[in-house]
Design an enzyme around this catalytic site. Structure first.
Site, short mmCIF file in Angstrom:
data_model
loop_
_atom_site.label_atom_id
_atom_site.label_comp_id
_atom_site.label_asym_id
_atom_site.label_seq_id
_atom_site.Cartn_x
_atom_site.Cartn_y
_atom_site.Cartn_z
N ALA A 22 2.46 -7.39 18.46
CA ALA A 22 3.80 -7.35 19.04
C ALA A 22 3.97 -6.14 19.96
O ALA A 22 4.55 -6.24 21.05
CB ALA A 22 4.85 -7.33 17.93
N VAL A 23 3.44 -5.00 19.53
CA VAL A 23 3.54 -3.78 20.35
C VAL A 23 2.79 -4.00 21.67
O VAL A 23 3.32 -3.75 22.76
CB VAL A 23 2.97 -2.55 19.59
CG1 VAL A 23 2.80 -1.36 20.53
CG2 VAL A 23 3.85 -2.18 18.41
N VAL A 24 1.55 -4.46 21.56
CA VAL A 24 0.70 -4.60 22.75
C VAL A 24 1.32 -5.60 23.73
O VAL A 24 1.47 -5.31 24.93
CB VAL A 24 -0.73 -5.03 22.35
CG1 VAL A 24 -1.55 -5.44 23.58
CG2 VAL A 24 -1.43 -3.90 21.60
N GLY A 104 3.60 8.67 4.32
CA GLY A 104 2.74 9.72 4.86
C GLY A 104 2.72 9.67 6.38
O GLY A 104 2.75 10.71 7.06
N ASP A 128 4.30 -0.67 -0.68
CA ASP A 128 5.14 -0.04 -1.71
C ASP A 128 6.64 -0.26 -1.47
O ASP A 128 7.43 -0.10 -2.40
CB ASP A 128 4.88 1.48 -1.75
CG ASP A 128 3.42 1.81 -2.02
OD1 ASP A 128 2.73 0.97 -2.62
OD2 ASP A 128 2.99 2.91 -1.62
N MET A 170 0.43 -1.97 -7.99
CA MET A 170 0.55 -0.74 -7.19
C MET A 170 2.01 -0.40 -6.94
O MET A 170 2.90 -0.99 -7.56
CB MET A 170 -0.21 -0.91 -5.88
CG MET A 170 -1.70 -0.70 -6.02
SD MET A 170 -2.49 -0.73 -4.40
CE MET A 170 -4.08 0.00 -4.80
N ARG A 246 -4.30 -7.51 -23.86
CA ARG A 246 -5.30 -7.41 -22.81
C ARG A 246 -4.67 -6.76 -21.58
O ARG A 246 -3.44 -6.83 -21.42
CB ARG A 246 -5.83 -8.79 -22.41
CG ARG A 246 -6.69 -9.48 -23.44
CD ARG A 246 -8.03 -8.75 -23.64
NE ARG A 246 -8.90 -9.47 -24.56
CZ ARG A 246 -8.86 -9.38 -25.89
NH1 ARG A 246 -7.97 -8.59 -26.49
NH2 ARG A 246 -9.72 -10.06 -26.63
N ILE A 253 -6.57 -5.47 -4.44
CA ILE A 253 -6.41 -6.89 -4.07
C ILE A 253 -5.00 -7.10 -3.47
O ILE A 253 -4.80 -7.95 -2.61
CB ILE A 253 -6.65 -7.79 -5.29
CG1 ILE A 253 -6.88 -9.22 -4.87
CG2 ILE A 253 -5.54 -7.70 -6.31
CD1 ILE A 253 -7.40 -10.11 -6.01
N ARG A 255 -3.51 -5.21 -1.45
CA ARG A 255 -3.41 -4.70 -0.08
C ARG A 255 -3.96 -5.68 0.95
O ARG A 255 -3.72 -5.52 2.15
CB ARG A 255 -4.15 -3.37 0.01
CG ARG A 255 -3.42 -2.21 -0.65
CD ARG A 255 -2.98 -1.17 0.36
NE ARG A 255 -4.09 -0.49 0.95
CZ ARG A 255 -4.57 0.69 0.52
NH1 ARG A 255 -4.01 1.30 -0.49
NH2 ARG A 255 -5.58 1.24 1.14
O1 F6P Z 1 0.68 3.20 -0.37
C1 F6P Z 1 -0.04 2.05 -0.61
C2 F6P Z 1 -0.94 2.20 -1.81
O2 F6P Z 1 -1.68 1.02 -1.97
C3 F6P Z 1 -0.24 2.59 -3.11
O3 F6P Z 1 0.38 1.49 -3.73
C4 F6P Z 1 -1.38 3.18 -3.89
O4 F6P Z 1 -0.90 4.10 -4.86
C5 F6P Z 1 -2.18 3.87 -2.84
O5 F6P Z 1 -1.85 3.26 -1.60
C6 F6P Z 1 -3.66 3.83 -3.01
O6 F6P Z 1 -4.24 4.57 -1.98
P1 F6P Z 1 -5.78 4.58 -1.65
O7 F6P Z 1 -6.15 3.24 -1.10
O8 F6P Z 1 -5.93 5.67 -0.63
O9 F6P Z 1 -6.50 4.88 -2.92
#
Ligand code: F6P
Length: 322
Positions: A22-24, A104, A128, A170, A246, A253, A255
């Site tokens: 979209a940016v490009v 970050g 997140d 996560m 368990r 996974i 991400r």
């Molecule tokens: O910020 C996204 C995230 O997947 C968090 O949920 C998780 O704590 C962190 O990054 C893991 O970071 P990395 O892939 O650098 O270990």
């Protein structure tokens, strides 16, 4: 403004590619040149730049990850690192930047603007969903979908063996992913950093569920929960109840994978808006979506202001999982 740069930084999130596209394409439609910056702030520091044309973003909408690659870059946390990056940007004739990322990335972008006065906007993107200034961030919907698919599968085996499963998701220090996955997955317990975790109360509710005829249960644990990870919590529950437990840690996974249409649409809107805003002279802001509208939020607020989890959703999840 004649030439802008685009980068993806921090944890990758499904939908980042749709945002780059979209940016490009918006920038080219506006007569701008676009430079792709590889590996986030690390590539900015080292001058890893590549010109982007219309075809450079073909066929990437459905891909997870990021074609520009990403990194966590400790050097960019220092003023010297940011000065080095600014030198590279100026040398390449880049007059504005669009960073796609989360917390970050926003922190880095804010400091970069303050020290170097190079215009920069951030498109809200993290699984997140922990950024103030956007109801939802690019990648969150896909990560929730992935977590729910996993929970659905775990439910089958939990039911077959009449077990209690602890599924760790996560979310870093926040519980958005756990709450949405827990509600959508029909889970009995949702442990999030925003709420105190009382192991005795969890045991009591799980046993009460048994008395009401439940033969298996799922406990979703946010990785940032104060009581520790899923393994530690599961062991305490096993010791106190004697139930067969368990643990599954979903990990990275969450991400990856094909972004959902919702994430692709959000990414397309935010990427498009970021270019428009940059041309209007905006800088040091997060581009996000609130109540369906595209909005700008000062990066300082995006980083520092608290974004509460939805208490009503949390209560609803518990009510419906009885
Ligand atoms: O910020 C996204 C995230 O997947 C968090 O949920 C998780 O704590 C962190 O990054 C893991 O970071 P990395 O892939 O650098 O270990």
């Amino acid at each position: 403004m004649k030439r802008i740069g685009v980068l993806t930084s921090g944890g990758d999130a499904p939908g980042m590619n749709a945002c780059i596209r979209a940016v490009v394409r918006t920038a080219i439609a506006k007569g701008l040149e676009v430079i792709g910056i590889m590996r986030g702030y690390a590539g900015l520091l080292r001058g890893e730049f590549r010109p982007m044309d219309l075809r450079s973003v073909s066929g990437i909408m459905h891909l997870g990850g990021t074609i520009l690659k990403s990194s966590r870059c400790p050097e960019f946390l220092t003023p010297e690192g940011r000065a080095q990056a600014a030198e590279q940007v100026r040398k390449a004739g880049i007059e504005g930047l669009i960073a796609i990322g989360g917390n970050g990335t926003s922190t880095g972008a804010h400091l970069f603007w303050q020290e170097q006065q190079i215009p920069i906007l951030v498109c809200a993107s993290t699984i997140d969903n922990d950024l103030y200034g956007s109801d939802f961030t690019i990648g969150f919907d896909t990560a929730v979908t992935t977590a729910v698919h996993a929970i659905d599968k775990i439910k089958d085996t939990a039911a077959a063996h009449e077990r209690i499963f602890f599924v760790e998701v996560m979310g870093r220090h926040r519980g958005f992913l756990a709450l949405y996955a827990g509600l959508a997955g029909g889970c009995e317990e949702i442990l999030v950093p925003e709420k105190p975790t009382d192991i005795d109360a969890i045991c009591e509710r799980l046993m009460e569920g048994r008395r009401r005829g439940k033969t298996s249960s799922i406990v979703v644990v946010a990785e940032g929960d104060e009581a520790g990870g899923a393994f530690a919590i599961a062991e305490q529950v096993r010791q106190r109840t004697g139930l067969d437990v368990r643990v599954t840690v979903l990990g990275h996974i969450q991400r990856g994978g094909t972004p959902t249409p919702r994430d692709r649409i959000l990414a397309s809107r935010l990427g498009n808006a970021a270019v428009e805003f940059l041309l209007q002279g905006e800088t040091d802001k997060l581009v996000g979506e609130i109540k369906g509208e595209i909005v700008l939020t000062p990066l300082e607020d995006a980083i520092n202001k608290p974004k509460p989890i939805d208490e009503a959703l949390y209560q609803l999840a518990y009510l419906l999982a009885q």
